[in-house]
Design a protein around this motif. Sequence first.
Motif, PDB file in Angstrom:
ATOM      1  N   UNK A  11       7.352  -7.873   5.897  1.00 10.85           N
ATOM      2  CA  UNK A  11       6.875  -6.496   5.736  1.00 10.85           C
ATOM      3  C   UNK A  11       6.211  -6.288   4.381  1.00 10.85           C
ATOM      4  N   UNK A  12       6.831  -6.811   3.328  1.00  7.97           N
ATOM      5  CA  UNK A  12       6.274  -6.653   1.979  1.00  7.97           C
ATOM      6  C   UNK A  12       4.861  -7.230   1.934  1.00  7.97           C
ATOM      7  N   UNK A  13       4.648  -8.395   2.538  1.00  4.15           N
ATOM      8  CA  UNK A  13       3.325  -9.031   2.518  1.00  4.15           C
ATOM      9  C   UNK A  13       2.312  -8.219   3.320  1.00  4.15           C
ATOM     10  N   UNK A  14       2.742  -7.627   4.416  1.00  7.21           N
ATOM     11  CA  UNK A  14       1.841  -6.787   5.214  1.00  7.21           C
ATOM     12  C   UNK A  14       1.421  -5.546   4.429  1.00  7.21           C
ATOM     13  N   UNK A  15       2.383  -4.930   3.754  1.00 10.05           N
ATOM     14  CA  UNK A  15       2.098  -3.739   2.947  1.00 10.05           C
ATOM     15  C   UNK A  15       1.178  -4.121   1.789  1.00 10.05           C
ATOM     16  N   UNK A  16       1.461  -5.237   1.150  1.00  8.52           N
ATOM     17  CA  UNK A  16       0.647  -5.707   0.036  1.00  8.52           C
ATOM     18  C   UNK A  16      -0.801  -5.929   0.484  1.00  8.52           C
ATOM     19  N   UNK A  17      -0.991  -6.558   1.627  1.00 14.07           N
ATOM     20  CA  UNK A  17      -2.346  -6.767   2.153  1.00 14.07           C
ATOM     21  C   UNK A  17      -3.061  -5.439   2.385  1.00 14.07           C
ATOM     22  N   UNK A  18      -2.354  -4.483   2.962  1.00 16.99           N
ATOM     23  CA  UNK A  18      -2.953  -3.182   3.244  1.00 16.99           C
ATOM     24  C   UNK A  18      -3.308  -2.454   1.946  1.00 16.99           C
ATOM     25  N   UNK A  19      -2.424  -2.504   0.959  1.00 23.47           N
ATOM     26  CA  UNK A  19      -2.690  -1.833  -0.317  1.00 23.47           C
ATOM     27  C   UNK A  19      -3.867  -2.487  -1.035  1.00 23.47           C
ATOM     28  N   UNK A  24      -9.486  -2.211  -2.758  1.00 26.67           N
ATOM     29  CA  UNK A  24     -10.821  -2.810  -2.731  1.00 26.67           C
ATOM     30  C   UNK A  24     -11.852  -1.867  -2.110  1.00 26.67           C
ATOM     31  N   UNK A  25     -11.408  -1.028  -1.160  1.00 24.75           N
ATOM     32  CA  UNK A  25     -12.331  -0.114  -0.493  1.00 24.75           C
ATOM     33  C   UNK A  25     -12.643   1.126  -1.337  1.00 24.75           C
ATOM     34  N   UNK A  30     -10.078   2.974  -9.861  1.00 24.60           N
ATOM     35  CA  UNK A  30      -9.520   2.625 -11.169  1.00 24.60           C
ATOM     36  C   UNK A  30      -9.303   3.906 -11.963  1.00 24.60           C
ATOM     37  N   UNK A  31      -8.130   4.012 -12.575  1.00 29.18           N
ATOM     38  CA  UNK A  31      -7.768   5.184 -13.361  1.00 29.18           C
ATOM     39  C   UNK A  31      -6.981   6.222 -12.586  1.00 29.18           C
ATOM     40  N   UNK A  32      -6.950   6.096 -11.265  1.00 29.65           N
ATOM     41  CA  UNK A  32      -6.245   7.094 -10.454  1.00 29.65           C
ATOM     42  C   UNK A  32      -4.756   6.792 -10.362  1.00 29.65           C
ATOM     43  N   UNK A  33      -4.007   7.837 -10.074  1.00 29.46           N
ATOM     44  CA  UNK A  33      -2.568   7.698  -9.863  1.00 29.46           C
ATOM     45  C   UNK A  33      -2.349   7.090  -8.485  1.00 29.46           C
ATOM     46  N   UNK A  34      -1.462   6.124  -8.419  1.00 23.82           N
ATOM     47  CA  UNK A  34      -1.135   5.435  -7.174  1.00 23.82           C
ATOM     48  C   UNK A  34      -0.003   6.188  -6.484  1.00 23.82           C
ATOM     49  N   UNK A  35       0.068   6.150  -5.162  1.00 26.05           N
ATOM     50  CA  UNK A  35       1.153   6.856  -4.468  1.00 26.05           C
ATOM     51  C   UNK A  35       2.538   6.370  -4.925  1.00 26.05           C
ATOM     52  N   UNK A  75      -5.294   0.049 -12.626  1.00 22.33           N
ATOM     53  CA  UNK A  75      -5.912  -0.453 -13.851  1.00 22.33           C
ATOM     54  C   UNK A  75      -7.156  -1.281 -13.559  1.00 22.33           C
ATOM     55  N   UNK A  76      -7.176  -1.927 -12.402  1.00 22.30           N
ATOM     56  CA  UNK A  76      -8.331  -2.732 -12.010  1.00 22.30           C
ATOM     57  C   UNK A  76      -8.270  -2.969 -10.511  1.00 22.30           C
ATOM     58  N   UNK A  77      -9.370  -3.413  -9.960  1.00 21.50           N
ATOM     59  CA  UNK A  77      -9.395  -3.728  -8.540  1.00 21.50           C
ATOM     60  C   UNK A  77      -8.834  -5.120  -8.331  1.00 21.50           C
ATOM     61  N   UNK A  78      -8.197  -5.349  -7.192  1.00 20.18           N
ATOM     62  CA  UNK A  78      -7.665  -6.689  -6.944  1.00 20.18           C
ATOM     63  C   UNK A  78      -8.806  -7.689  -6.808  1.00 20.18           C
ATOM     64  N   UNK A  79      -8.551  -8.901  -7.254  1.00 17.73           N
ATOM     65  CA  UNK A  79      -9.535  -9.963  -7.116  1.00 17.73           C
ATOM     66  C   UNK A  79      -9.238 -10.761  -5.858  1.00 17.73           C
TER      67      UNK A  79
END
Length: 117
Positions: A11-19, A24-25, A30-35, A75-79
């Motif tokens: 589940x953690x990996x599925x959530x990580x992929x979605x986030x 990326x979309x 960058x700079x915004x508050x994350x949920x 802080x930055x977009x995922x690579x």
Amino acid sequence: MPINRTGAKPLKAQILDELRQRLASGEYPVGSKFPSLRALAVEFGVAELTAQGAVQELQREGVLEAAAGKGNFVMMLPTKESSADAPEGPACAELEKLRAEVAELRERLEVLEAASR
């Protein structure tokens, strides 16, 4: 994205992929508050601890940064290298050292800024 509770992927990996995909979309710029962890847990229908694992991975990668009492900020977009399948090696170890140094410098800066107020 619905979570596949019967699939082989944790589940953690599925959530990580979605986030990562959302970051990326541009859904979380960058700079915004994350949920919050609570909001993510409710949205994905998982325990906060499961959501926390995905968020901590993004923090480790330098994508998110926690601000004490305020939440997480982008802080930055995922690579493309940001994944569980990313190669390990000397370059990755060096990158981790640099990230740790930057995090330490940010903490020092926050302390100095707080003292100057």
